[in-house]
Structure formats: C-alpha cells, structure tokens
Design a protein around this motif. Structure first.
Motif: not given
Length: 330
Positions: A59-61, A88-94
C-alpha cells in the motif's frame, strides 16, 4: 453503483513474483483511471501463486504511484498481530495518503498450519479473542485507548488528521454481528462463501450500532468476475483461473496457467463437475450480462458497493475485464 477492486496479487506461470507485484501497481493505477472507488490487496502466506504476504508494504508503494483512489487491505489477518502495531502502520499510511486509507481486517490464517505457527503463537486463541482485539484496534484508531494513569496516554503515532476507515471482512453470521456490534463497515466475501449472504448482510443491517454519532452501516459485496467482449471470450479467459483453482485444490500447479495450457488440461468427470460448481459462484460474460448480474446482486444483497476480484493469466485480459465493466456500469 459503486465498484471497487480486490487484488490477490496472483502470479501467472510466466511471471516472477516481482512482475506480479508490479502488475498489481498497474491494476491500481488503471482502477483509478476508470473510476473505481477503492483498491484493496489481500494477505497470504507461502501460498503457491500468490505474491503478497504484507498488504501494508504494497500500500505504501501503490499509494505513492496513485493520486486519489482509496487503497486498503483486504485483509490484514488480525489474529497474527498486536492491534497496536496494526494501528501504527495504518495511521502512518493515513498520514502519508490523507483520506485514502481503508483498514480491512479478517480472522483467517491466510496460509498453511506451518506458516501460521511460524507467524504467531496460539493462533486459535487469538481467533477466539478477536472481539477484544477488534475493540482495542478501534480504540487506537480513534486515539482513545484507555490509560491507567491520568498523566500518560498511549497513541498509535503518528495520529493522522483523517483516520483509516476500519472494515471487517467475513463470510459468516459471526463476522457480520461483530461488525454491527462495533459499528464497523462490513464486507461480505460472496466469492468464497456457500452461506446465505443476503441473510447475513440483513443481520448486519438490523443489528448495526453506530460507533460515532452519524455513523451508518456500509456494505460491500465481494464477487469474482471475468468480463470480455463476448460471452465466449469471457468463458475462454475464465478457464485459466478455473483450472488454476482445480490445480491448487490438488496441491499442484504454482502459477495461473495460460488459456492454451488450461484448454489442454485433462479433466475427469468429477473435475468437470467441480468446475461447473465454481462457475456458478463467478460472474462470467460480456458487458451486458455482467451489468445485469451486478444490478441483481446489488439489489439482492442490499450492497452499497460491489468489489470485484478478477484472476486471469494475462494482465491485458484482466485490465480489459475491469475496463469493460467500468464503461458499462460506472
């Protein structure tokens, strides 16, 4: 009608895993161009022919190479992980991609018993504890995790301006009622369920409790579809994924076979019956036929949106399928 894409990142027999993952990026870009609402990518572990064990990495890519389409996991398999880390991971993506992130979660293992044991201890206990894990995850996403000391607070930082939207994915009454209890959006996997999906979605709608003021129930129905210019062409393209499913069921066949290879695959009577049953759960046809069936399903299942998974040997056939559906239904 809103339409979206579910991608299992399949590897065709003429591809490397890297090529398959780059095809996933291209699919998300095409979905954005065609007007699909969201693109989700699934999580699988050491399953032959499937390339993505970590949706959050892809998703980051993909987010960096698209502009507006919503992107998400379909799904993160929560019993393998601590809710705090997932938040944490999905808050970072958001934070990186504001207003575009969906966090779909599920409870399946996503692979063999060996892969499950390698990923996590006491998986079955964590499945049993799923309601508590979901509750904890939602508290972190809301930045409202209860703390014991008034001077301390635990946040799943970075806390984005627009939080990821949590979705619960499932194929059973249990998942529908859990989504309803916690006021979550719900995705029913019709393409992988033999249960009465319309009744299950009805129970979700009847039992829904808003998590926040103004929240309304949301339903996405996930189906398997292959569309081509003619019904005959669609049947031909679909043969690759049908034979691949048959091979996987027998523990053979690594990648999605070509149409030519699929045509040459010898079928006994029992296997032919199995394929016919699989076809009954799929949507295979020309644009007119697929459009009619999509409208029927949306009405039958009371779905706000239909998410389509399409597996073909050729990326061109896959993109053409999504293109024809978009041109006739969006």
């Amino acid at each position: 009608m809103r339409l979206s894409i579910l991608d299992q990142a399949p590897i065709s027999d003429n591809q490397t895993a890297r090529e398959a993952l780059n095809a996933s990026v291209r699919l998300a870009q095409v979905g954005e161009e065609l007007g699909y609402t969201r693109y989700w990518i699934a999580e699988h572990h050491d399953l032959p022919g499937l390339a993505c064990p970590a949706p959050e990495v892809m998703l980051g890519y993909i987010g960096a190479q698209t502009q507006k389409i919503r992107i998400g996991s379909g799904a993160v398999l929560l019993p393998h992980y601590k809710p705090y880390k997932v938040a944490e991971v999905f808050n970072l993506l958001a934070t990186l991609f504001p207003g575009r992130i969906d966090l779909g979660i599920g409870r399946a293992p996503g692979g063999s018993a060996e892969a499950t044991n390698a990923l996590s201890d006491q998986f079955l206990q964590q499945v049993w504890n799923m309601p508590n894990s979901v509750k904890e995850l939602l508290q972190f996403l809301d930045d409202d995790f209860p703390h014991e000391h008034k001077f301390t607070k635990l946040s799943a930082a970075p806390v984005p301006e627009i939080a990821p939207v949590p979705w619960l994915l499932g194929t059973s009454k249990k998942s529908a009622l859990l989504a309803a209890e916690y006021g979550m959006a719900y995705t029913f996997g019709q393409f992988m369920s033999d249960q009465d999906g319309a009744a299950i979605i009805g129970q979700y709608l009847d039992s829904f409790k808003p998590r926040k003021q103004g929240d309304l129930p949301q339903v996405v129905l996930t189906i398997s579809a292959i569309c081509a210019e003619t019904n005959e062409k669609a049947e031909e393209v679909a043969l690759s994924t049908l034979i691949w499913a048959l091979q996987r069921g027998k523990g053979s066949g690594a990648g999605v076979p070509s149409i030519e290879e699929a045509k040459q695959y010898p079928l006994n009577e029992a296997e032919q019956e199995t394929i016919e049953k699989m076809k009954q759960k799929m949507m295979i046809g020309d644009p007119h036929k697929v459009k009619e069936k999509l409208a029927e399903l949306a009405e039958q299942y009371k779905a706000d949106e239909i998410m389509i998974v399409t597996i073909t040997h050729s990326l061109e056939d896959k993109i053409q399928s999504y293109r024809l559906i978009a041109e006739h239904c969006l």
